[in-house]
Each structure stands twice: as structure tokens, then as C-alpha cells.
Design a protein around this motif. Structure first.
Motif, mmCIF file in Angstrom:
data_model
loop_
_atom_site.group_PDB
_atom_site.id
_atom_site.type_symbol
_atom_site.label_atom_id
_atom_site.label_comp_id
_atom_site.label_asym_id
_atom_site.label_seq_id
_atom_site.Cartn_x
_atom_site.Cartn_y
_atom_site.Cartn_z
ATOM 1 N N GLU A 112 123.819 113.917 55.681
ATOM 2 C CA GLU A 112 124.526 113.133 54.669
ATOM 3 C C GLU A 112 123.680 111.962 54.190
ATOM 4 O OE1 GLU A 112 128.218 111.942 56.330
ATOM 5 O OE2 GLU A 112 129.100 113.948 56.283
ATOM 6 N N LEU A 113 123.033 111.271 55.113
ATOM 7 C CA LEU A 113 122.188 110.147 54.731
ATOM 8 C C LEU A 113 120.956 110.625 53.966
ATOM 9 C CD1 LEU A 113 122.333 107.960 57.972
ATOM 10 C CD2 LEU A 113 123.651 107.695 55.863
ATOM 11 N N LEU A 114 120.419 111.777 54.352
ATOM 12 C CA LEU A 114 119.270 112.337 53.656
ATOM 13 C C LEU A 114 119.647 112.698 52.224
ATOM 14 C CD1 LEU A 114 116.302 113.307 53.951
ATOM 15 C CD2 LEU A 114 117.222 115.544 54.616
ATOM 16 N N ASP A 115 120.787 113.365 52.046
ATOM 17 C CA ASP A 115 121.237 113.720 50.702
ATOM 18 C C ASP A 115 121.517 112.464 49.870
ATOM 19 O OD1 ASP A 115 121.041 116.398 51.229
ATOM 20 O OD2 ASP A 115 123.180 116.702 51.615
ATOM 21 N N ALA B 78 111.955 123.439 41.303
ATOM 22 C CA ALA B 78 112.905 122.695 40.474
ATOM 23 C C ALA B 78 114.311 123.269 40.565
ATOM 24 C CB ALA B 78 112.429 122.682 39.024
ATOM 25 N N SER B 79 114.434 124.603 40.727
ATOM 26 C CA SER B 79 115.761 125.212 40.782
ATOM 27 C C SER B 79 116.516 124.773 42.040
ATOM 28 C CB SER B 79 115.649 126.734 40.721
ATOM 29 O OG SER B 79 114.902 127.232 41.818
ATOM 30 N N ALA B 80 115.810 124.653 43.160
ATOM 31 C CA ALA B 80 116.460 124.198 44.391
ATOM 32 C C ALA B 80 116.947 122.760 44.234
ATOM 33 C CB ALA B 80 115.488 124.306 45.563
ATOM 34 N N ARG C 25 123.295 119.269 41.215
ATOM 35 C CA ARG C 25 124.592 119.669 40.673
ATOM 36 C C ARG C 25 125.687 119.510 41.728
ATOM 37 N NH1 ARG C 25 126.085 123.192 36.496
ATOM 38 N NH2 ARG C 25 123.952 123.987 36.273
ATOM 39 N N ARG C 26 125.351 119.803 42.983
ATOM 40 C CA ARG C 26 126.311 119.650 44.063
ATOM 41 C C ARG C 26 126.696 118.182 44.258
ATOM 42 N NH1 ARG C 26 123.374 121.603 47.676
ATOM 43 N NH2 ARG C 26 122.843 119.774 48.939
ATOM 44 N N TRP C 27 125.713 117.285 44.103
ATOM 45 C CA TRP C 27 125.971 115.855 44.295
ATOM 46 C C TRP C 27 126.732 115.235 43.131
ATOM 47 C CZ3 TRP C 27 120.062 115.215 45.241
ATOM 48 C CH2 TRP C 27 119.736 115.714 46.508
ATOM 49 N N SER C 28 126.351 115.629 41.894
ATOM 50 C CA SER C 28 126.839 114.918 40.712
ATOM 51 C C SER C 28 127.764 115.722 39.815
ATOM 52 C CB SER C 28 125.648 114.449 39.869
ATOM 53 O OG SER C 28 124.976 115.576 39.293
ATOM 54 N N GLY C 29 127.760 117.050 39.974
ATOM 55 C CA GLY C 29 128.568 117.884 39.104
ATOM 56 C C GLY C 29 127.875 118.285 37.821
ATOM 57 N N SER C 30 126.617 117.855 37.640
ATOM 58 C CA SER C 30 125.859 118.222 36.445
ATOM 59 C C SER C 30 124.405 118.473 36.812
ATOM 60 C CB SER C 30 125.946 117.117 35.388
ATOM 61 O OG SER C 30 125.302 115.928 35.851
ATOM 62 N N THR C 31 123.657 119.055 35.894
ATOM 63 C CA THR C 31 122.242 119.283 36.136
ATOM 64 C C THR C 31 121.478 117.973 35.944
ATOM 65 O OG1 THR C 31 121.739 119.787 33.816
ATOM 66 C CG2 THR C 31 122.466 121.624 35.222
#
Length: 349
Positions: free
Chosen positions: A286-289, A319-321, A327-333
Motif C-alpha cells: 500500500e505504501l509502495l503504491d 507503459a501498459s503495466a 487506472r486502478r489508483w485514479s480511475g483514468s489513464t
């Protein structure tokens, strides 16, 4: 001293106003009324009466953003930072000043910066015959990161010039934001090669200067100062997640952010680090993300770095990873986030 209408910030989020003491004078130099500008952001001018007054890192960043919007000056952070020096660091500045040599002085600066500011970390890095003094922001929710970075780089420049003397010159000065429309204030102050759109804020200089002796070295006084700083550190303390956040910002940019590498910095096993973080209600991942997300947003907002360059900086396979994680963190690219952020900034002007 706190912002009107808010509860006092937790010590772990505070910084001394010392390094920002020049803000009212900078506003006056731009023809603005400091009291009026500060009041517009919900602050009293009296905040700057005493360098020991404290403000949260996030609140200071919002204040700087407001001052930039009010004056239209895109190098306000530079104007403030170029007035900062060792005196701005209070007790820690004295410890640095009375060190035996430049290397020890800078290591003390890096080691104890958290007593002066919570929300950023300094790092001294060696690469062959070059040394680099860096300033990395890790506090989430920070705005005006370009202004904060400019001020920090200017302050580091002044500190190095004070320690090394007038013959010292940087090899390069780096900024973690795009090149400003008017680069003349930067060229005039630093008088050195400038690198914008960098992943970090830093002053690069010949490593030989680290061995330069300081004329004011005073071992007895330094021991006394060290004892006072040790007492302050014991008083402030730090929870483990806060310590890991500070370490991770630098570790991520140095590709040294595996759990075992970070645990080694605390002289514990990675399993112990994981267990202690879990006891605090969080995890290393979690801290890393959180750290990756914060760095990614800063680079997307402040630089022209391509998405694949940011992905490489954060040690993603491609870049895709990175895009999937963002997207998982923010909901957008990342691209859409950058576009939306730019539009929001334009609407705010």
C-alpha cells in the motif's frame, strides 16, 4: 500558528515556516500586498513573525499556489527559495554549519531534515566523480510542487555555496517540472546548466567538494547541538509508516524499493517490516503504491515526460503495466489524468 478555522496539524505533517520566511517580501517585490494575499488564502501575516511557527506541508503548498495565482509570477518559489540559507534551518542549520567538512554537513542535513520539514526528504547520492543533493516530495495531496521544488533547489544551492565558498559551482541544476516560459530568472540566479523535465529536483556538483573542510568546525559545539537535536527527535518521534514513506520516495527513484531493500535500511527483516506495518493498519505494498501514485501525478502534472518515461522511472516493465496500475489508483489513464489536470489548472486561472 495555524490557519484560521482549522485544527492544529499533527506534528508529523508540519514544517517550520523558516524556509518560507521570504514569502511576504517576495510578494511585496511583485507589487502585491502580503496581508491581503495571505488573507485571501485564509492565513494571517503574523504567521511569518517567527521562523519557528509551523504550518502543514499541504497547507503551505496551497498557500504558494494561491500566491502564484494572485501575482501571476511563475517563479515565485524561486524568489522565496533564493533567500533561504542555513539560518532558515534553525538548530539543524547550526549543526550543518559547525560540521568538520562538507560531506559530514550534507549528511547531517539529509539525516535530520525531517525535524525541519515533514512532507519531503533530502538525499545525497554519489555517481563516480559527481555528487547530487536531491529534494523529493512524498506528502500526498501536495500542490504547487513545481514552486516547492524550485524553492528547495535554490535553498540547496545557497547552502552549498555557503559551505564551499565562492569558488564552488554546480555541474548541473535539475528541476522536476517543464521548462518555464521565462527561464531568465533561473539562469540569472544559478549561473549553471539547467535541466528541466527531470524526474527529480537536484543540484549536481563535483564530489571532491565533499572533502572540503569547513573553517567554522567546532567539535564541542557540534556535540552540544547534536544532543539538542537528539532530544527533539525523541520528542517528535515517528510512526513506522511515516518513516517508510520518507524512505520510499528516494528508493523508488533509485530502483531500490523492494521490501527487503527497504527493510535493510531499518536493520530489520522484510517479514518484520511487514508485520509492524500491518500492526499500524497498512502494508508495504500500500505504501509502495501510494509513493508510485504520488510521483506519477507530480511528473504528469509538472513535466513533459512521456508516459513510457514515467513508467521506466517507476520501474514498471512497460507503459501498459504502468497504465493499468494508474487506472486502478485514479480511475483514468495517465494521459487522460494529465489532460484533465491541465484543463482544471486553466479553469482556475
Amino acid at each position: 500558528m495555524t490557519r484560521r478555522g482549522t485544527a492544529p496539524p499533527h506534528p508529523a505533517t508540519e514544517l517550520r515556516i523558516g524556509a518560507t520566511m521570504a514569502l511576504p517580501a517576495a510578494l511585496r517585490s511583485l507589487g502585491a500586498n502580503p496581508a491581503e494575499v495571505l488573507a485571501g488564502a485564509g492565513f494571517d501575516l503574523s504567521l511569518f513573525d517567527d521562523p519557528e511557527n509551523r504550518i502543514s506541508y499541504a497547507a503551505r503548498s496551497r498557500l504558494l499556489a494561491h500566491c502564484v495565482d494572485s501575482t501571476g509570477c511563475q517563479h515565485l518559489g524561486l524568489l522565496v527559495g533564493q533567500q533561504a540559507d542555513l539560518h532558515s534551518l534553525g538548530l539543524m542549520g547550526l549543526l550543518v554549519k559547525y560540521s568538520p567538512d562538507v560531506g559530514m554537513a550534507l549528511r547531517s542535513l539529509v539525516r535530520f531534515l525531517h525535524l525541519h520539514v515533514r512532507g519531503a526528504v533530502a538525499h545525497l547520492e554519489l555517481d563516480g566523480d559527481l555528487a547530487m543533493l536531491r529534494y523529493d516530495i512524498y506528502q500526498s495531496g501536495t500542490v504547487a510542487t513545481d514552486q516547492i521544488g524550485d524553492g528547495a533547489v535554490a535553498a540547496m544551492f545557497n547552502i552549498l555555496r555557503t559551505l564551499c565558498g565562492p569558488d564552488w559551482k554546480p555541474t548541473e541544476v535539475r528541476f522536476a517540472h517543464r521548462e518555464p516560459e521565462d527561464v531568465r530568472p533561473f539562469r540569472g540566479f544559478f549561473g549553471a546548466p539547467l535541466l528541466f523535465d527531470s524526474a527529480l529536483n537536484a543540484v549536481v556538483f563535483p564530489a571532491d567538494w565533499l572533502n572540503h573542510p569547513l573553517p567554522g568546525a567546532d567539535p564541542e559545539l557540534r556535540r552540544s547541538l547534536q544532543a539538542q537535536i537528539d532530544a527533539l527527535e525523541a520528542e517528535y518521534g515517528d510512526d513506522l509508516p511515516g518513516q517508510v514513506r520518507r524512505v520510499l520516495r528516494t528508493a523508488l527513484l533509485m530502483d531500490q524499493a523492494r521490501s527487503d531493500q527497504v527493510a535493510k535500511l531499518f536493520s530489520i527483516h522484510s517479514r518484520t517490516l511487514s508485520r509492524r506495518l500491518n500492526a499500524c493498519g497498512t502494508s508495504f505494498q500500500e505504501l509502495l503504491d501510494e509513493g508510485r501514485f504520488e510521483i506519477a501525478r507530480q511528473l504528469l502534472a509538472d513535466t513533459r515526460m512521456e508516459v513510457h518515461q514515467i513508467a521506466e522511472t517507476l520501474d514498471y516493465a512497460d507503459a501498459s503495466a504502468f497504465t493499468r496500475a494508474f487506472r486502478r489508483w485514479s480511475g483514468s489513464t495517465p494521459g487522460q489524468w494529465r489532460k484533465n489536470h491541465k484543463a482544471a489548472r486553466l479553469r482556475g486561472k
